[in-house]
Scaffold this motif. Structure first.
Motif, PDB file in Angstrom:
ATOM      1  N   LEU A  92      -8.807   6.440   2.931  1.00  0.00           N
ATOM      2  CA  LEU A  92      -8.202   5.641   1.722  1.00  0.00           C
ATOM      3  C   LEU A  92      -6.923   5.535   1.669  1.00  0.00           C
ATOM      4  O   LEU A  92      -6.182   4.916   0.769  1.00  0.00           O
ATOM      5  N   ILE A  93      -6.073   6.221   2.731  1.00  0.00           N
ATOM      6  CA  ILE A  93      -4.726   5.859   2.691  1.00  0.00           C
ATOM      7  C   ILE A  93      -4.154   4.542   3.113  1.00  0.00           C
ATOM      8  O   ILE A  93      -4.755   4.135   4.076  1.00  0.00           O
ATOM      9  N   PRO A  94      -3.344   4.098   2.302  1.00  0.00           N
ATOM     10  CA  PRO A  94      -2.903   2.437   2.815  1.00  0.00           C
ATOM     11  C   PRO A  94      -2.017   2.841   3.931  1.00  0.00           C
ATOM     12  O   PRO A  94      -1.153   3.416   3.674  1.00  0.00           O
ATOM     13  N   PHE A  95      -2.026   1.969   4.873  1.00  0.00           N
ATOM     14  CA  PHE A  95      -1.231   1.889   6.075  1.00  0.00           C
ATOM     15  C   PHE A  95       0.196   2.241   5.834  1.00  0.00           C
ATOM     16  O   PHE A  95       1.199   2.588   6.220  1.00  0.00           O
ATOM     17  N   GLN A  96       0.659   1.084   4.630  1.00  0.00           N
ATOM     18  CA  GLN A  96       1.926   0.996   4.674  1.00  0.00           C
ATOM     19  C   GLN A  96       2.723   2.516   4.341  1.00  0.00           C
ATOM     20  O   GLN A  96       4.007   2.378   4.614  1.00  0.00           O
ATOM     21  N   THR A  97       2.065   3.428   3.836  1.00  0.00           N
ATOM     22  CA  THR A  97       2.459   4.782   3.146  1.00  0.00           C
ATOM     23  C   THR A  97       2.767   5.507   4.600  1.00  0.00           C
ATOM     24  O   THR A  97       3.481   6.481   4.860  1.00  0.00           O
ATOM     25  N   LEU A  98       1.965   5.279   5.735  1.00  0.00           N
ATOM     26  CA  LEU A  98       2.146   5.919   6.975  1.00  0.00           C
ATOM     27  C   LEU A  98       3.028   5.295   7.950  1.00  0.00           C
ATOM     28  O   LEU A  98       3.448   5.911   8.813  1.00  0.00           O
ATOM     29  N   MET A  99       3.488   4.250   7.821  1.00  0.00           N
ATOM     30  CA  MET A  99       4.219   3.262   8.777  1.00  0.00           C
ATOM     31  C   MET A  99       5.390   4.022   9.311  1.00  0.00           C
ATOM     32  O   MET A  99       5.526   4.167  10.407  1.00  0.00           O
ATOM     33  N   MET A 100       6.228   4.086   8.291  1.00  0.00           N
ATOM     34  CA  MET A 100       7.668   4.677   8.538  1.00  0.00           C
ATOM     35  C   MET A 100       7.456   6.194   9.322  1.00  0.00           C
ATOM     36  O   MET A 100       7.989   6.280  10.130  1.00  0.00           O
ATOM     37  N   PRO A 101       6.923   7.112   8.554  1.00  0.00           N
ATOM     38  CA  PRO A 101       6.781   8.283   9.022  1.00  0.00           C
ATOM     39  C   PRO A 101       6.181   8.062  10.425  1.00  0.00           C
ATOM     40  O   PRO A 101       6.545   9.181  11.241  1.00  0.00           O
TER      41      PRO A 101
ATOM     42  N   ILE B 257       4.520  14.094   6.284  1.00  0.00           N
ATOM     43  CA  ILE B 257       5.671  13.664   6.192  1.00  0.00           C
ATOM     44  C   ILE B 257       6.117  12.620   4.798  1.00  0.00           C
ATOM     45  O   ILE B 257       7.067  12.793   4.244  1.00  0.00           O
ATOM     46  N   GLY B 258       5.198  11.731   4.503  1.00  0.00           N
ATOM     47  CA  GLY B 258       5.063  10.822   3.599  1.00  0.00           C
ATOM     48  C   GLY B 258       5.137  11.607   2.266  1.00  0.00           C
ATOM     49  O   GLY B 258       5.938  11.256   1.301  1.00  0.00           O
ATOM     50  N   ILE B 259       4.496  12.359   2.119  1.00  0.00           N
ATOM     51  CA  ILE B 259       4.324  13.291   0.913  1.00  0.00           C
ATOM     52  C   ILE B 259       5.923  13.940   0.462  1.00  0.00           C
ATOM     53  O   ILE B 259       6.530  13.893  -0.318  1.00  0.00           O
ATOM     54  N   GLY B 260       6.204  14.422   1.846  1.00  0.00           N
ATOM     55  CA  GLY B 260       7.654  14.819   1.720  1.00  0.00           C
ATOM     56  C   GLY B 260       8.752  13.913   1.141  1.00  0.00           C
ATOM     57  O   GLY B 260       9.442  14.295   0.218  1.00  0.00           O
ATOM     58  N   TYR B 261       8.378  12.679   1.649  1.00  0.00           N
ATOM     59  CA  TYR B 261       9.583  11.397   1.187  1.00  0.00           C
ATOM     60  C   TYR B 261       9.233  11.202  -0.381  1.00  0.00           C
ATOM     61  O   TYR B 261      10.166  10.635  -0.779  1.00  0.00           O
TER      62      TYR B 261
END
Lengths: 293, 278, 415
Positions: free
Chosen positions: B112-121, A33-37
């Protein structure tokens, strides 16, 4: 080896699916989803509109000086941290597995820093680098060493390396300990009987058999260093003048400071791809060197 | 190892360890001072060792409730992680094909994914689960446990993966010939041999989850559900920190983990007492 | 095991509600026998300092009316991220706080219209948060900043303009004292002090607009040039702000080492632990371009989430109304939150000296506004602060150069 026969497929699924299910819903799907954003322009507030902009965000980030500088600083930080953490962690683990009376106490003491969460750690060390160092500088007169490290860009970065190392050395230490414990004593004994000295025993026996630990520790330090945020925030807040704004903080500021959600996501994807390439290569190489016996 | 080199090694070790711990000294010492005293000197020993800030902090944090929440969430999460990750890793190691490799690399790369990018989704996904499947994932301890497992899966699989190689395949084959099912082979032969790495995973996860502020702050809202780190927010204002309470709170936070660590590390010691003299 | 919560309707201890100081509920369907049973609501706000009194107030509310308000907690810095996350998760609080300006703009689509609420008419003129003509937010209170000074060390009469201020700083330095202290935190380094030149423009928001578009520059504007001179004087004659944190800034002030700090009325709380200071303190204006007023504005506002369901919105209005009209509520606002009230129906009570100065200036209309509320989002922390840090860390950057850097930083942050 287990060949994937029909019945074994069932076992495979039984053993792996539960975790894969949780993992997918919590990590994989949000990531996609993040990639989509990363292809929209949005400020992150659900009630506000998302506007599709295609690759604009990606083009934008290539022009963003601050992003590129922050990427460079992150790499610098990571390389330094990687070396320091692992050298120290390995050294500690070797020291601590020797049969010294204070080994147990020492092991606990080295590990203690890791028990403190990142934010508080940063605040305590910030205090050390500013007030304590100033105090020591005044008292001893060594102000080429004891000045306020945090207000000069280069030394601020070194300060972060030190704090990160302080926190993580114990972490890698216990993984190396687990690895060392897995080496049967007979091997070391046999080598000594054969006349090998300490250095030879280390490099010919211990290190090769420690490969799985190296794989893990190198990778953990790499990923931990690339993603560093808490300490970054509380120690330097990215200063002075953004000189220590490392990668995760840059994204965070983009998303929550400026409200450019799509751009922040795009940056994250790009960096993730780069870092993944580097670290996965490392993992594959060191995995090949692991010894199964 | 002869006597003098032992002595020097020991001394070196002690000095290193003490230097290493000086920041912790700072933390402890300042949990006893008020703002004026702290301003005068942060390094000195406090004028008095009254525990007033500790009791104040405990009261403000509703320490008993917070402790119960932290304990429950951490213990249950870690158990799930250990069980599921070890099973998954073993199966991946023993099944040497492309699929296993891909799955393993996926686990590893997500670290390796920073948590900030996963937070909202992530919030959106959890919201969707709650709306469509009617499973309450937010503002519940169960939801947080689920997410903890998801986030710590990668690291645990990664660690187990490396150490399964130290389990001799011969033993497993023997057990299979004896009629054990895969389940039996794993739980009776393999898992007991993974004791060291299990304890290591447990320690690392306990620490991470116990100290975690960000994820619980997003998923738990009610006061009654707060974990210990969440309960210390009272002391961190926008521009300033109530140092004495914050440090007292922090000390209270890490004491259980230290105790756990000291208890658990006994199991990592193998042969230090019984081993050969180096 | 799953301690599910959610805004359930089961107020288990309904029981008899207290009579006496309960207010009638906001909408017209009040029952004849005291307050009606309303839905449980959640409240999420950013000011850590009032978290405890707020929780106690919620308990009092429950005792008096039987209605429940769950107060959520957050550490100051993390508030925005948590709010966004909770809104994204559909967990949105019923009542929350937003800072005036860019922050309030961001969450605009969430504000319920409060224009018809009973308390709306009690909001002091021009203080309400508005969306067009609708009143959508209630101010926490007013706050003010300026030069907080030690009355025994300096007299406002002696620093009426940039020149006299500079001379005073030079004299303090010669005497071995610190004349004026800024602190390294973004707002205390530049965020507040740069407000003055903006606020002195004839049309501050218009000026900001033009600045965003690049039609004017700070470097060419008189008030900013004087501002730059002051900053140069500070850099030359006082302790480097980059070495100072809020704690030590106020500590030095409390112990008589610093004569003035550029701070707000909230900083009084930092002086508590030092006991009797031995001197009186006051707040004066930053004397550039003939300015003699302190800057007063509204920092935060209460808003009601319009995505909550109608029952919850009703309950939220009821709570807010109770807070602004009941004895317990008014007392909490003034004496425990220590807000300077922005509601005409609340008495100011016993204020500390700094708050008193702000309150009186507000009543007399003797203030300059908080232009900083209208800066582009994040610009103080992300762009202006780094430029200021650079200025204070270099010995030879001139004031003009500094202004040029600020212009460049603004251009970047305003994109």
């Amino acid at each position: 080896m287990i060949l994937l026969t029909k019945s074994n497929k069932g076992w495979f699924a039984l053993f792996t699916v539960p975790l894969l299910l949780v993992f997918t819903t919590v990590v994989i799907i949000p990531f996609i989803i993040g990639i989509g954003y990363s292809f929209v322009s949005w400020d992150g507030i659900p009630a506000n509109p998302k506007v599709f902009v295609g690759l604009d965000n990606y083009i934008e980030l290539l022009k963003d000086d601050r992003f590129l500088t922050s990427a460079w600083h992150t790499i610098e930080f990571t390389v330094l941290a990687l070396v320091l953490v692992n050298v120290l962690g390995l050294a500690f683990s070797l020291l601590v597995t020797m049969k010294l009376r204070i080994s147990n106490a020492a092991r606990t003491m080295f590990f203690l820093p890791n028990l403190i969460g990142g934010l508080i750690l940063g605040y305590i060390w910030q205090f050390i680098f500013t007030d304590v160092f100033k105090f020591l500088g005044d008292k001893t007169g060594w102000d080429s060493l004891f000045f306020n490290w945090l207000i000069h860009p280069q030394s601020a970065l070194y300060a972060m390396v030190i704090v990160f190392t302080w926190q993580m050395a114990g972490y890698t230490m216990i993984i190396y300990i687990a690895g060392i414990q897995g080496i049967p004593d007979e091997l070391g004994e046999a080598a000594r009987v054969d006349g090998a000295n300490l250095w030879q025993r280390l490099t010919k026996i211990v290190f090769p058999l420690l490969m799985p630990s190296f794989t893990i520790c190198l990778f953990l330090t790499l990923s931990g260093a690339f993603k560093i945020f808490d300490v970054n925030l509380s120690l330097t807040k990215g200063g002075p003048n953004n000189a220590t704004e490392l990668f995760a903080m840059n994204i965070f500021n983009e998303i929550f400071g400026y409200g450019h959600y799509g751009l922040g996501q795009a940056k994250a994807i790009v960096f993730f791809i780069l870092v993944a390439a580097v670290t996965l290569t490392q993992v594959i190489i060191t995995k090949k060197k692991e010894v199964q016996y | 190892m002869n006597r003098t080199s032992r002595m020097s090694a020991s001394t070196l070790l002690i000095l290193l360890a003490l230097a290493f711990l000086s920041p912790i000294y700072l933390m402890l010492v300042n949990s006893f001072k008020d703002r004026a005293e702290l301003y005068k000197s942060a390094l000195a020993l406090p004028k008095s060792f009254s525990f007033q800030y500790y009791s104040k902090a405990m009261e403000k944090m509703s320490f008993a409730t917070a402790f119960g929440n932290s304990l429950f969430i951490t213990v249950v999460s870690v158990i799930f992680v250990v069980v599921l990750a070890s099973m998954t890793a073993w199966m991946l190691v023993r099944t040497d094909n492309k699929l296993s490799q891909i799955i393993f690399l996926t686990f590893v790369s997500t670290m390796l994914i920073p948590f900030q990018t996963l937070m909202m989704p992530l919030m959106q996904v959890m919201d969707w689960i709650r709306g469509t499947l009617h499973i309450p994932m937010l503002n519940t301890r169960g939801g947080l446990i689920y997410m903890n497992v998801g986030f710590h899966a990668s690291m645990a699989v990664f660690l187990y993966h490396g150490f399964i190689k130290s389990v001799p395949v011969a033993l497993e084959e023997a057990a299979t010939l004896d009629g054990c099912s895969k389940f039996g082979v794993f739980w009776r032969i393999v898992f007991p041999m993974l004791k060291t790495i299990t304890i290591t995973v447990a320690i690392l996860d306990v620490i991470a989850m116990w100290n975690d502020y960000l994820l619980p702050s997003l998923t738990l809202s009610d006061k009654a559900l707060r974990t210990i780190p969440l309960s210390t927010f009272y002391f961190f204002g926008e521009f300033t920190i109530q140092w004495n309470l914050a440090m007292a709170g922090l000390t209270l936070t890490i004491i259980p983990v230290v105790v756990f660590y000291m208890f658990a590390q006994k199991y990592i010691i193998k042969g230090i007492a019984a081993g050969a003299v180096k | 095991m799953l301690a599910a919560c959610g805004n359930s309707n089961d107020n288990k201890n309904a029981g008899a509600t207290a009579s006496g100081s309960t207010s009638s509920s906001a909408t017209s369907s009040a029952t004849a026998t005291g307050a009606e049973k309303l839905k449980k609501i959640s409240l999420f706000q950013s000011k850590v300092e009032i978290a405890e009194p707020l929780e106690k107030l919620a308990e009092t509310y429950k005792k008096e009316t039987g209605n429940e308000v769950e107060v959520w907690g957050s550490a100051g810095d993390a508030y925005m991220t948590q709010l966004q996350a909770k809104l994204t998760a559909g967990e949105g609080p019923t009542i929350f706080s937003v800072g005036t300006g860019a922050e309030a703009e961001k969450f605009k689509s969430y504000y319920a219209d409060l224009s018809n609420e009973p308390f709306a008419k009690n909001i002091a003129p021009d203080m309400a948060l508005k969306d067009g003509d609708k009143i959508v937010g209630v101010p926490y209170g007013v706050e003010g900043f300026g030069l907080v000074y030690n009355k025994s060390m300096i007299d406002p009469k002696d620093v009426k303009d940039v020149d006299s201020l500079t001379k005073a700083l030079e004299k303090f330095k010669a005497d071995g004292k610190n004349g004026l202290s800024l602190s390294q935190e973004a707002y205390f380094l530049i965020g507040h002090i740069i407000n003055t030149p903006f606020a002195l423009q004839a049309d501050p928001t218009g000026f900001i607009d033009k600045l965003n578009k690049g039609e004017v520059k700070m470097a060419d504007t008189k008030e900013f040039q004087e501002f730059a001179k002051v900053m140069e004087a500070i850099r030359a004659n006082t302790v480097n702000p980059m070495e100072v944190k809020y704690d030590s800034q106020m500590g030095d002030f409390a112990t008589g080492k610093t004569a003035m700090v550029h701070q707000g009325n909230w900083s009084y709380g930092m002086l508590k632990d030092y006991g009797d200071l031995g001197f009186d303190i006051g707040m004066m204006a930053l004397p550039i371009a003939g300015n003699d007023k302190i800057a007063v504005g509204v920092a935060s506002n209460w808003v009601v989430n319009n995505k909550a369901n109608a029952d919850e919105i009703k309950a939220a209005s009821a709570f807010l109304n109770w807070m602004f009209t009941s004895e317990a509520g008014k007392n909490a606002i003034v004496n425990e939150f220590k807000f300077i009230p922005a509601m005409t129906n609340i008495e100011a009570g016993d204020l500390d000296p700094l708050s008193k100065t702000v309150f009186e200036a507000t009543k007399a209309g003797n203030t300059i506004p908080w232009a900083l509320n209208y800066f582009p989002q994040g610009i103080i922390v992300n762009d202006l602060a780094p430029a200021a840090q650079q200025f204070f860390l270099s010995q030879d950057m001139t004031g003009e150069q500094f202004l040029k850097n600020l212009d460049a930083a603004w251009a970047k942050g305003a994109k």
